[in-house]
Design a protein around this motif. Structure first.
Motif, PDB file in Angstrom:
ATOM      1  N   LEU A 256      24.704  85.622  84.557  1.00  0.00           N
ATOM      2  CA  LEU A 256      25.270  85.426  83.144  1.00  0.00           C
ATOM      3  C   LEU A 256      26.709  85.554  83.135  1.00  0.00           C
ATOM      4  O   LEU A 256      27.176  86.022  82.169  1.00  0.00           O
ATOM      5  CB  LEU A 256      24.501  86.115  82.043  1.00  0.00           C
ATOM      6  CG  LEU A 256      23.173  85.697  81.802  1.00  0.00           C
ATOM      7  CD1 LEU A 256      22.407  86.566  81.065  1.00  0.00           C
ATOM      8  CD2 LEU A 256      23.128  84.469  81.334  1.00  0.00           C
TER       9      LEU A 256
ATOM     10  N   TYR B 178      24.906  89.745  76.437  1.00  0.00           N
ATOM     11  CA  TYR B 178      23.968  89.055  75.405  1.00  0.00           C
ATOM     12  C   TYR B 178      24.426  87.488  75.593  1.00  0.00           C
ATOM     13  O   TYR B 178      25.385  87.088  75.765  1.00  0.00           O
ATOM     14  CB  TYR B 178      24.389  89.328  73.775  1.00  0.00           C
ATOM     15  CG  TYR B 178      23.662  90.348  73.454  1.00  0.00           C
ATOM     16  CD1 TYR B 178      23.704  91.661  73.630  1.00  0.00           C
ATOM     17  CD2 TYR B 178      22.344  90.057  72.515  1.00  0.00           C
ATOM     18  CE1 TYR B 178      23.192  92.742  73.090  1.00  0.00           C
ATOM     19  CE2 TYR B 178      21.481  91.063  72.107  1.00  0.00           C
ATOM     20  CZ  TYR B 178      22.003  92.761  72.415  1.00  0.00           C
ATOM     21  OH  TYR B 178      21.314  93.590  71.636  1.00  0.00           O
ATOM     22  N   SER B 179      23.174  86.790  75.870  1.00  0.00           N
ATOM     23  CA  SER B 179      23.400  85.171  75.814  1.00  0.00           C
ATOM     24  C   SER B 179      22.605  84.750  74.717  1.00  0.00           C
ATOM     25  O   SER B 179      21.253  84.694  74.703  1.00  0.00           O
ATOM     26  CB  SER B 179      22.803  84.999  77.362  1.00  0.00           C
ATOM     27  OG  SER B 179      22.769  83.405  77.462  1.00  0.00           O
ATOM     28  N   TYR B 180      23.329  83.745  74.023  1.00  0.00           N
ATOM     29  CA  TYR B 180      22.465  83.090  72.854  1.00  0.00           C
ATOM     30  C   TYR B 180      21.897  83.989  71.947  1.00  0.00           C
ATOM     31  O   TYR B 180      20.763  83.837  71.592  1.00  0.00           O
ATOM     32  CB  TYR B 180      21.728  82.062  73.367  1.00  0.00           C
ATOM     33  CG  TYR B 180      22.391  80.660  73.886  1.00  0.00           C
ATOM     34  CD1 TYR B 180      22.657  80.962  75.191  1.00  0.00           C
ATOM     35  CD2 TYR B 180      23.075  79.905  73.145  1.00  0.00           C
ATOM     36  CE1 TYR B 180      23.421  79.750  75.963  1.00  0.00           C
ATOM     37  CE2 TYR B 180      23.837  78.666  73.642  1.00  0.00           C
ATOM     38  CZ  TYR B 180      24.087  78.787  74.999  1.00  0.00           C
ATOM     39  OH  TYR B 180      24.614  77.772  75.532  1.00  0.00           O
TER      40      TYR B 180
ATOM     41  N   ARG C  57      28.943  81.917  73.594  1.00  0.00           N
ATOM     42  CA  ARG C  57      27.713  82.519  73.225  1.00  0.00           C
ATOM     43  C   ARG C  57      27.092  83.363  74.310  1.00  0.00           C
ATOM     44  O   ARG C  57      26.055  83.740  74.311  1.00  0.00           O
ATOM     45  CB  ARG C  57      26.775  81.413  73.045  1.00  0.00           C
ATOM     46  CG  ARG C  57      27.108  80.210  72.307  1.00  0.00           C
ATOM     47  CD  ARG C  57      27.111  80.634  70.983  1.00  0.00           C
ATOM     48  NE  ARG C  57      25.755  80.906  70.364  1.00  0.00           N
ATOM     49  CZ  ARG C  57      24.692  80.145  69.927  1.00  0.00           C
ATOM     50  NH1 ARG C  57      25.143  78.784  69.756  1.00  0.00           N
ATOM     51  NH2 ARG C  57      23.812  80.558  69.584  1.00  0.00           N
ATOM     52  N   ALA C  58      28.116  83.871  75.112  1.00  0.00           N
ATOM     53  CA  ALA C  58      27.773  84.967  75.813  1.00  0.00           C
ATOM     54  C   ALA C  58      28.862  86.352  75.510  1.00  0.00           C
ATOM     55  O   ALA C  58      30.080  85.868  75.470  1.00  0.00           O
ATOM     56  CB  ALA C  58      28.167  84.588  77.384  1.00  0.00           C
TER      57      ALA C  58
ATOM     58  N   PRO D 157      29.205  79.942  77.615  1.00  0.00           N
ATOM     59  CA  PRO D 157      28.405  79.320  78.552  1.00  0.00           C
ATOM     60  C   PRO D 157      28.151  78.078  78.368  1.00  0.00           C
ATOM     61  O   PRO D 157      28.646  77.403  77.452  1.00  0.00           O
ATOM     62  CB  PRO D 157      27.174  80.254  78.166  1.00  0.00           C
ATOM     63  CG  PRO D 157      27.206  80.350  76.601  1.00  0.00           C
ATOM     64  CD  PRO D 157      28.752  80.552  76.216  1.00  0.00           C
TER      65      PRO D 157
ATOM     66  N   ASP E  41      24.200  79.651  85.617  1.00  0.00           N
ATOM     67  CA  ASP E  41      23.050  79.099  85.093  1.00  0.00           C
ATOM     68  C   ASP E  41      22.102  79.007  86.073  1.00  0.00           C
ATOM     69  O   ASP E  41      20.763  78.808  85.712  1.00  0.00           O
ATOM     70  CB  ASP E  41      23.435  77.626  84.605  1.00  0.00           C
ATOM     71  CG  ASP E  41      24.091  77.375  83.299  1.00  0.00           C
ATOM     72  OD1 ASP E  41      24.300  76.364  82.929  1.00  0.00           O
ATOM     73  OD2 ASP E  41      24.240  78.547  82.738  1.00  0.00           O
TER      74      ASP E  41
ATOM     75  N   SER F 114      20.325  89.761  77.464  1.00  0.00           N
ATOM     76  CA  SER F 114      19.785  89.207  78.777  1.00  0.00           C
ATOM     77  C   SER F 114      19.927  90.216  80.127  1.00  0.00           C
ATOM     78  O   SER F 114      19.113  90.273  81.015  1.00  0.00           O
ATOM     79  CB  SER F 114      20.526  87.886  79.249  1.00  0.00           C
ATOM     80  OG  SER F 114      20.448  86.964  78.213  1.00  0.00           O
TER      81      SER F 114
ATOM     82  N   LEU G 299      29.738  79.647  83.152  1.00  0.00           N
ATOM     83  CA  LEU G 299      30.310  80.793  82.736  1.00  0.00           C
ATOM     84  C   LEU G 299      31.504  80.900  83.582  1.00  0.00           C
ATOM     85  O   LEU G 299      32.128  81.937  83.622  1.00  0.00           O
ATOM     86  CB  LEU G 299      29.279  81.648  82.815  1.00  0.00           C
ATOM     87  CG  LEU G 299      28.435  81.784  81.594  1.00  0.00           C
ATOM     88  CD1 LEU G 299      27.267  82.774  81.590  1.00  0.00           C
ATOM     89  CD2 LEU G 299      29.158  82.176  80.422  1.00  0.00           C
TER      90      LEU G 299
ATOM     91  N   SER H 180      34.057  88.233  75.547  1.00  0.00           N
ATOM     92  CA  SER H 180      32.899  86.939  75.441  1.00  0.00           C
ATOM     93  C   SER H 180      33.451  86.061  76.197  1.00  0.00           C
ATOM     94  O   SER H 180      34.581  85.784  76.930  1.00  0.00           O
ATOM     95  CB  SER H 180      33.153  86.653  73.874  1.00  0.00           C
ATOM     96  OG  SER H 180      34.438  86.226  73.573  1.00  0.00           O
TER      97      SER H 180
ATOM     98  N   TYR I 135      29.563  90.547  76.008  1.00  0.00           N
ATOM     99  CA  TYR I 135      29.435  91.631  76.855  1.00  0.00           C
ATOM    100  C   TYR I 135      30.176  92.905  76.487  1.00  0.00           C
ATOM    101  O   TYR I 135      30.852  93.148  75.676  1.00  0.00           O
ATOM    102  CB  TYR I 135      30.223  91.387  78.168  1.00  0.00           C
ATOM    103  CG  TYR I 135      29.971  90.051  78.670  1.00  0.00           C
ATOM    104  CD1 TYR I 135      30.617  88.901  78.258  1.00  0.00           C
ATOM    105  CD2 TYR I 135      29.132  89.852  80.045  1.00  0.00           C
ATOM    106  CE1 TYR I 135      30.419  87.646  78.864  1.00  0.00           C
ATOM    107  CE2 TYR I 135      29.168  88.570  80.547  1.00  0.00           C
ATOM    108  CZ  TYR I 135      29.536  87.625  79.976  1.00  0.00           C
ATOM    109  OH  TYR I 135      29.208  86.283  80.402  1.00  0.00           O
TER     110      TYR I 135
END
Lengths: 119, 117
Positions: free
Chosen positions: B102, A49-51, A30-31, A96, B97, A55, A104, A93, A33
């Motif tokens: 991230l 991108y996260s979920y 779900r992460a 997370p 987190d 981000s 991560l 990817s 790049y």
């Protein structure tokens, strides 16, 4: 399946063209790049991108526009690029989680990249 | 500012020899240290990774040595082969987190390894 698939492998575009790069993974990560890599240099982070939400934007020019339509797909839309934007564009990817101990700090998988040439 | 410093920039080793690449970092929040191998025109491929609670990790001919107090880690390639000729990147990341990184990877500048037959 630990694969991140990027298309196209090679792309030549003019400075007035609009094109898109595509990245796909089916690992449930779900992460996602986007990195840019110039010759003999390390990858440089562009977007995270996260979920499915943007981000991190590392002050990337607006001629690069990312999009995450769903949890498996990541696009990078290109418009009015400059010759200096020619590079290898890499998608990655990672999984997370909500447990900080396992968040991560897991393997990040990279695609094979799109070799972009702007003429 | 380079968060991870890598040396040497290039390395030439004879077949069967040991290749050693070193990396150093300053940010003590880093807690995951992967090594990537990249061939020309390809994406980086994860080779081996270590967490700071372990001082050494071995996978086949590849070993990571980690020195937490010195904030240094290194990659050793035993019995180097011509097929190992590639660019190697060390990297670091931190628990995401609790922050805004991230899981981004901070890369070293890379080492171009050439193994002569």
């Amino acid at each position: 399946d630990t694969e991140v698939t990027q298309t196209p492998k090679h792309l030549v575009m003019g400075m007035t063209n609009k094109k898109s790069l595509k990245c796909e993974q089916h690992m449930g990560h779900r992460a996602m790049y986007w990195y840019k890599q110039k010759a003999k240099k390390p990858p440089e982070l562009m977007f995270v991108y996260s979920y499915e939400k943007l981000s991190i934007n590392e002050s990337v020019p607006s001629r690069f526009s990312p999009e995450c339509p769903n949890s498996s797909l990541l696009n990078l839309h290109l418009h009015a690029l400059q010759p200096e934007d020619s590079a290898l564009y890499l998608c990655a990817s990672r999984r997370p989680g909500t447990d900080p101990a396992r968040a991560l700090n897991t393997e990040a998988f990279f695609g094979q990249g799109t070799r972009l040439t702007v003429v | 500012q380079q968060q991870v410093k890598q040396s040497p920039q290039s390395l030439i080793v004879q077949k069967g020899g040991i290749s050693i690449i070193n990396c150093a970092y300053e940010n003590t929040a880093f807690d995951y240290f992967p090594w990537y191998q990249q061939f020309p025109g390809k994406g980086p491929a994860l080779l081996i990774a270590i967490r700071p609670d372990v001082s050494e990790k071995k996978e086949g001919r590849f070993t990571i040595s980690f020195n937490k107090s010195a904030k240094q880690f290194s990659l050793h390639i035993m019995d180097s082969q011509p097929g190992d000729s590639a660019t190697y990147f060390c990297a670091a990341s931190m628990v995401a987190d609790r922050g805004s990184t991230l899981g981004r990877l901070y890369f070293g500048r890379g080492t171009q390894l050439t193994v002569w037959p």
